[in-house]
Design a protein around this motif. Structure first.
Motif, short mmCIF file in Angstrom:
data_model
loop_
_atom_site.label_atom_id
_atom_site.label_comp_id
_atom_site.label_asym_id
_atom_site.label_seq_id
_atom_site.Cartn_x
_atom_site.Cartn_y
_atom_site.Cartn_z
N PHE A 162 0.75 -1.76 -0.12
CA PHE A 162 -0.14 0.34 0.32
C PHE A 162 0.91 1.23 -0.14
N GLY A 163 0.67 1.99 -1.35
CA GLY A 163 1.55 3.38 -1.31
C GLY A 163 3.40 2.98 -1.29
N ASP A 164 3.74 4.09 -1.53
CA ASP A 164 5.20 3.99 -2.29
C ASP A 164 5.97 2.52 -1.28
N THR A 165 5.81 1.99 -1.56
CA THR A 165 6.87 0.91 -1.22
C THR A 165 8.12 0.94 -1.42
N LYS A 166 8.74 1.49 -2.43
CA LYS A 166 9.75 1.44 -2.41
C LYS A 166 10.90 1.93 -1.28
N ILE A 167 12.23 1.27 -1.11
CA ILE A 167 13.11 1.79 -0.74
C ILE A 167 14.58 2.98 -0.65
N ASN A 168 14.44 4.02 -0.72
CA ASN A 168 15.46 4.88 -1.79
C ASN A 168 16.47 5.09 -0.82
N ILE A 170 20.11 7.94 0.20
CA ILE A 170 21.47 8.74 0.14
C ILE A 170 22.15 8.34 1.17
N LEU A 171 23.31 7.84 -0.43
CA LEU A 171 24.82 7.35 1.02
C LEU A 171 25.64 8.19 0.64
N ASN A 172 26.34 9.25 1.44
CA ASN A 172 27.52 9.96 1.31
C ASN A 172 28.88 9.07 0.76
N ILE A 173 29.38 9.36 0.13
CA ILE A 173 30.84 8.57 0.39
C ILE A 173 31.64 9.27 0.17
N ASN A 174 32.86 9.19 1.03
CA ASN A 174 34.04 10.32 1.00
C ASN A 174 33.37 12.24 0.70
N GLY A 175 32.68 12.61 0.89
CA GLY A 175 31.63 13.84 0.20
C GLY A 175 31.23 13.46 -1.28
N ARG A 176 30.91 12.79 -2.09
CA ARG A 176 29.64 12.54 -3.41
C ARG A 176 28.91 11.26 -2.89
N GLU A 177 27.41 12.15 -3.32
CA GLU A 177 26.14 11.18 -3.32
C GLU A 177 25.99 10.36 -4.34
N PHE A 178 25.81 8.56 -3.47
CA PHE A 178 24.97 7.93 -4.23
C PHE A 178 23.57 7.52 -3.88
N SER A 179 22.74 7.51 -4.91
CA SER A 179 21.32 6.96 -4.62
C SER A 179 21.19 5.62 -4.95
N TYR A 180 20.45 4.75 -4.21
CA TYR A 180 20.52 3.76 -3.80
C TYR A 180 18.61 3.00 -3.80
N ILE A 181 18.03 1.94 -4.64
CA ILE A 181 16.73 1.33 -4.03
C ILE A 181 16.83 0.32 -3.88
N MET A 182 16.10 -0.29 -2.90
CA MET A 182 16.41 -1.91 -2.37
C MET A 182 15.16 -2.27 -1.70
N SER A 183 15.20 -3.44 -2.02
CA SER A 183 14.47 -4.62 -1.51
C SER A 183 14.39 -4.77 -0.33
N ASP A 184 12.98 -4.92 0.29
CA ASP A 184 12.87 -5.05 1.64
C ASP A 184 12.66 -6.82 2.00
N THR A 185 13.67 -7.47 1.46
CA THR A 185 13.25 -9.16 1.37
C THR A 185 14.76 -9.01 1.98
N ALA A 186 15.71 -8.31 0.99
CA ALA A 186 16.78 -8.67 0.73
C ALA A 186 18.49 -7.92 1.74
N PHE A 187 19.63 -8.29 1.64
CA PHE A 187 20.13 -7.90 2.85
C PHE A 187 20.12 -6.25 2.65
N ILE A 188 20.36 -5.53 3.81
CA ILE A 188 20.20 -4.19 3.82
C ILE A 188 21.26 -3.78 5.30
N GLN A 189 22.29 -3.38 5.13
CA GLN A 189 23.33 -2.84 6.24
C GLN A 189 22.42 -2.23 7.19
N PRO A 190 22.61 -2.42 8.47
CA PRO A 190 21.47 -1.55 9.72
C PRO A 190 21.85 -0.51 10.16
N ASN A 191 23.02 0.15 10.23
CA ASN A 191 23.65 1.67 10.86
C ASN A 191 23.86 2.19 9.81
N LYS A 192 23.16 3.30 8.93
CA LYS A 192 23.14 3.78 7.54
C LYS A 192 25.17 4.67 7.88
#
Ligand SMILES: C[S@@+](CC[C@H](N)C(=O)[O-])C[C@H]1O[C@@H](n2cnc3c(N)ncnc32)[C@H](O)[C@@H]1O
Length: 365
Positions: A162-168, A170-192
């Motif tokens: 229900f609603g938008d269930t995409k996980i979007n 943004i990670l800041n790696i050495n000062g540069r931003e990277f965008s990710y989409i992820m699946s709710d059923t797969a592995f995701i690092q727990p501490n951003k």
């Protein structure tokens, strides 16, 4: 951390100040790895509270009422009304969500768990039921429109969204931003925040780069930022939903030097050894890669023997590990050909005995 459940909750078990936790973890790692490394161990500190962007709670039912629950330290489970280690978006939503559920008996009945995934642009909640969620479709739609969150409901073999269930994210790696989409059923690092430090550290550890092979790559968490250091990257992973996301993440970040393939570690090893051909590697000329580096971030079981044999032949190894014991075992093999040149602890799991490490190894000439 001033948490009222500190003596009873089975999640945060280290009743020590942050400095004491840090000293304990460094001492454990120094002792375990003394045979392989005597240099400086970098320690990447985490916030003590609000650091978890992924959390799962049980549901405590009593006299028709519900509350959150966690596994207990000395009992099967304990009742809780808040959790200090989850991030602010999750802790703010927890009471509002529970109150909204309590307003509707059909939503309360047979609910046994709630999972939260928070990211830069989204907050996704999964309600877990011991009954067919199709029977409460309208009730779920109602609560989603009230709370304006991405809502998933699951029961055996059924998933409703229900609603938008995409996980979007943004990670800041050495000062540069990277965008990710992820699946709710797969592995995701727990501490951003720790994840950002870990990826930045791995990227900064790369020297004399040609091509990279990465196993256990998930949705491209490390792969996308580190690919900028390499000419070509071959990245493999067993989970289909992670590989689907990894392909989308390449497009999102306009990266085009990575070939992602859904292959287990054993499968990519037999493809490289030319024992087996895989349709999933169609169009990939394995002989065209000059692997200067290998990156692995395996599950708790560590790397299998065949992978270790392959790693023995690559000049540079970056090994991220969530289990110091299997890392220690694997280093027994890797240290026959390689020398540990960097060692880091990433404090992903504050207040617990879990330790995440990063190791860089170079082949002995
Ligand atoms: C610790 S996670 C790391 C994922 C990724 N590096 C990240 O940071 O998000 C380990 C990954 O290994 C994958 N995996 C588990 N067993 C595997 C196997 N036998 N072969 C390949 N990948 C595997 C899991 O699906 C998971 O994505």
């Amino acid at each position: 951390m001033d948490c009222k459940y500190l003596n009873s909750c089975g999640s945060c078990v280290l009743e020590l100040s942050y400095n004491e936790q840090k000293e304990l973890k460094i001492a454990k790692i120094k002792e375990l790895f003394a045979r392989f490394y005597s240099g400086e161990i970098e320690f990447f500190e985490s916030s003590e509270v609000g650091f978890r962007s992924r959390a799962e709670f049980g549901i405590w039912h009593e006299n028709g009422d519900i509350s959150y629950s966690m596994r207990g330290r000395n009992s099967k489970k304990i009742e809780i009304d808040s959790c200090q280690i989850v991030d602010l978006k999750i802790s703010n939503l927890m009471p509002r969500l529970l109150n909204a559920i309590k307003d509707d008996e059909a939503l309360v009945n047979r609910l046994f768990g709630i999972e939260f995934i928070s990211s830069a642009k989204s907050l996704i909640v999964t309600l877990l039921y011991h009954k067919d969620v199709n029977s409460i479709k309208d009730n779920l739609a109602n609560i989603q429109s009230k709370l304006k969150i991405g809502l998933i409901a699951r029961s055996r073999g059924v998933k409703l969204e229900f609603g938008d269930t995409k996980i979007n994210e943004i990670l800041n790696i050495n000062g540069r931003e990277f965008s990710y989409i992820m699946s709710d059923t797969a592995f995701i690092q727990p501490n951003k925040k720790m994840n950002e430090k870990m990826i930045s550290w791995a990227v900064n550890a790369v020297e004399n780069a040609a091509d990279l092979i990465e196993l256990y790559c998930g949705h491209g968490n490390f792969t996308i930022p580190i690919s900028l250091k390499f000419q070509k990257v071959l990245a493999t992973e067993i989970s289909k939903s992670s590989i689907d996301m990894a392909l989308k993440n390449c497009q999102l970040n306009s990266v085009n030097n990575i070939k992602f393939a859904r292959l287990s570690a054993a499968e990519i090893m037999s493809a490289i050894a030319k024992e087996r051909e895989f349709e999933r590697l169609r169009g990939v000329n394995l002989d065209s890669y000059i692997f200067s580096h290998i990156l692995v971030d395996p599950p708790r079981a560590g790397c299998e023997d065949r992978v270790l044999d392959f790693m023995n032949k690559i000049d540079n190894i970056i090994y991220i590990s969530c289990n110091p014991l299997t890392l220690q075992n694997n280093l027994e093999i890797l240290s026959q050909t390689h020398k540990v040149v960097k060692f880091a602890i990433f404090d992903q799991f504050v207040h617990t005995n879990h330790i995440e490490c990063g190791v860089v190894l170079k082949r002995i000439k």
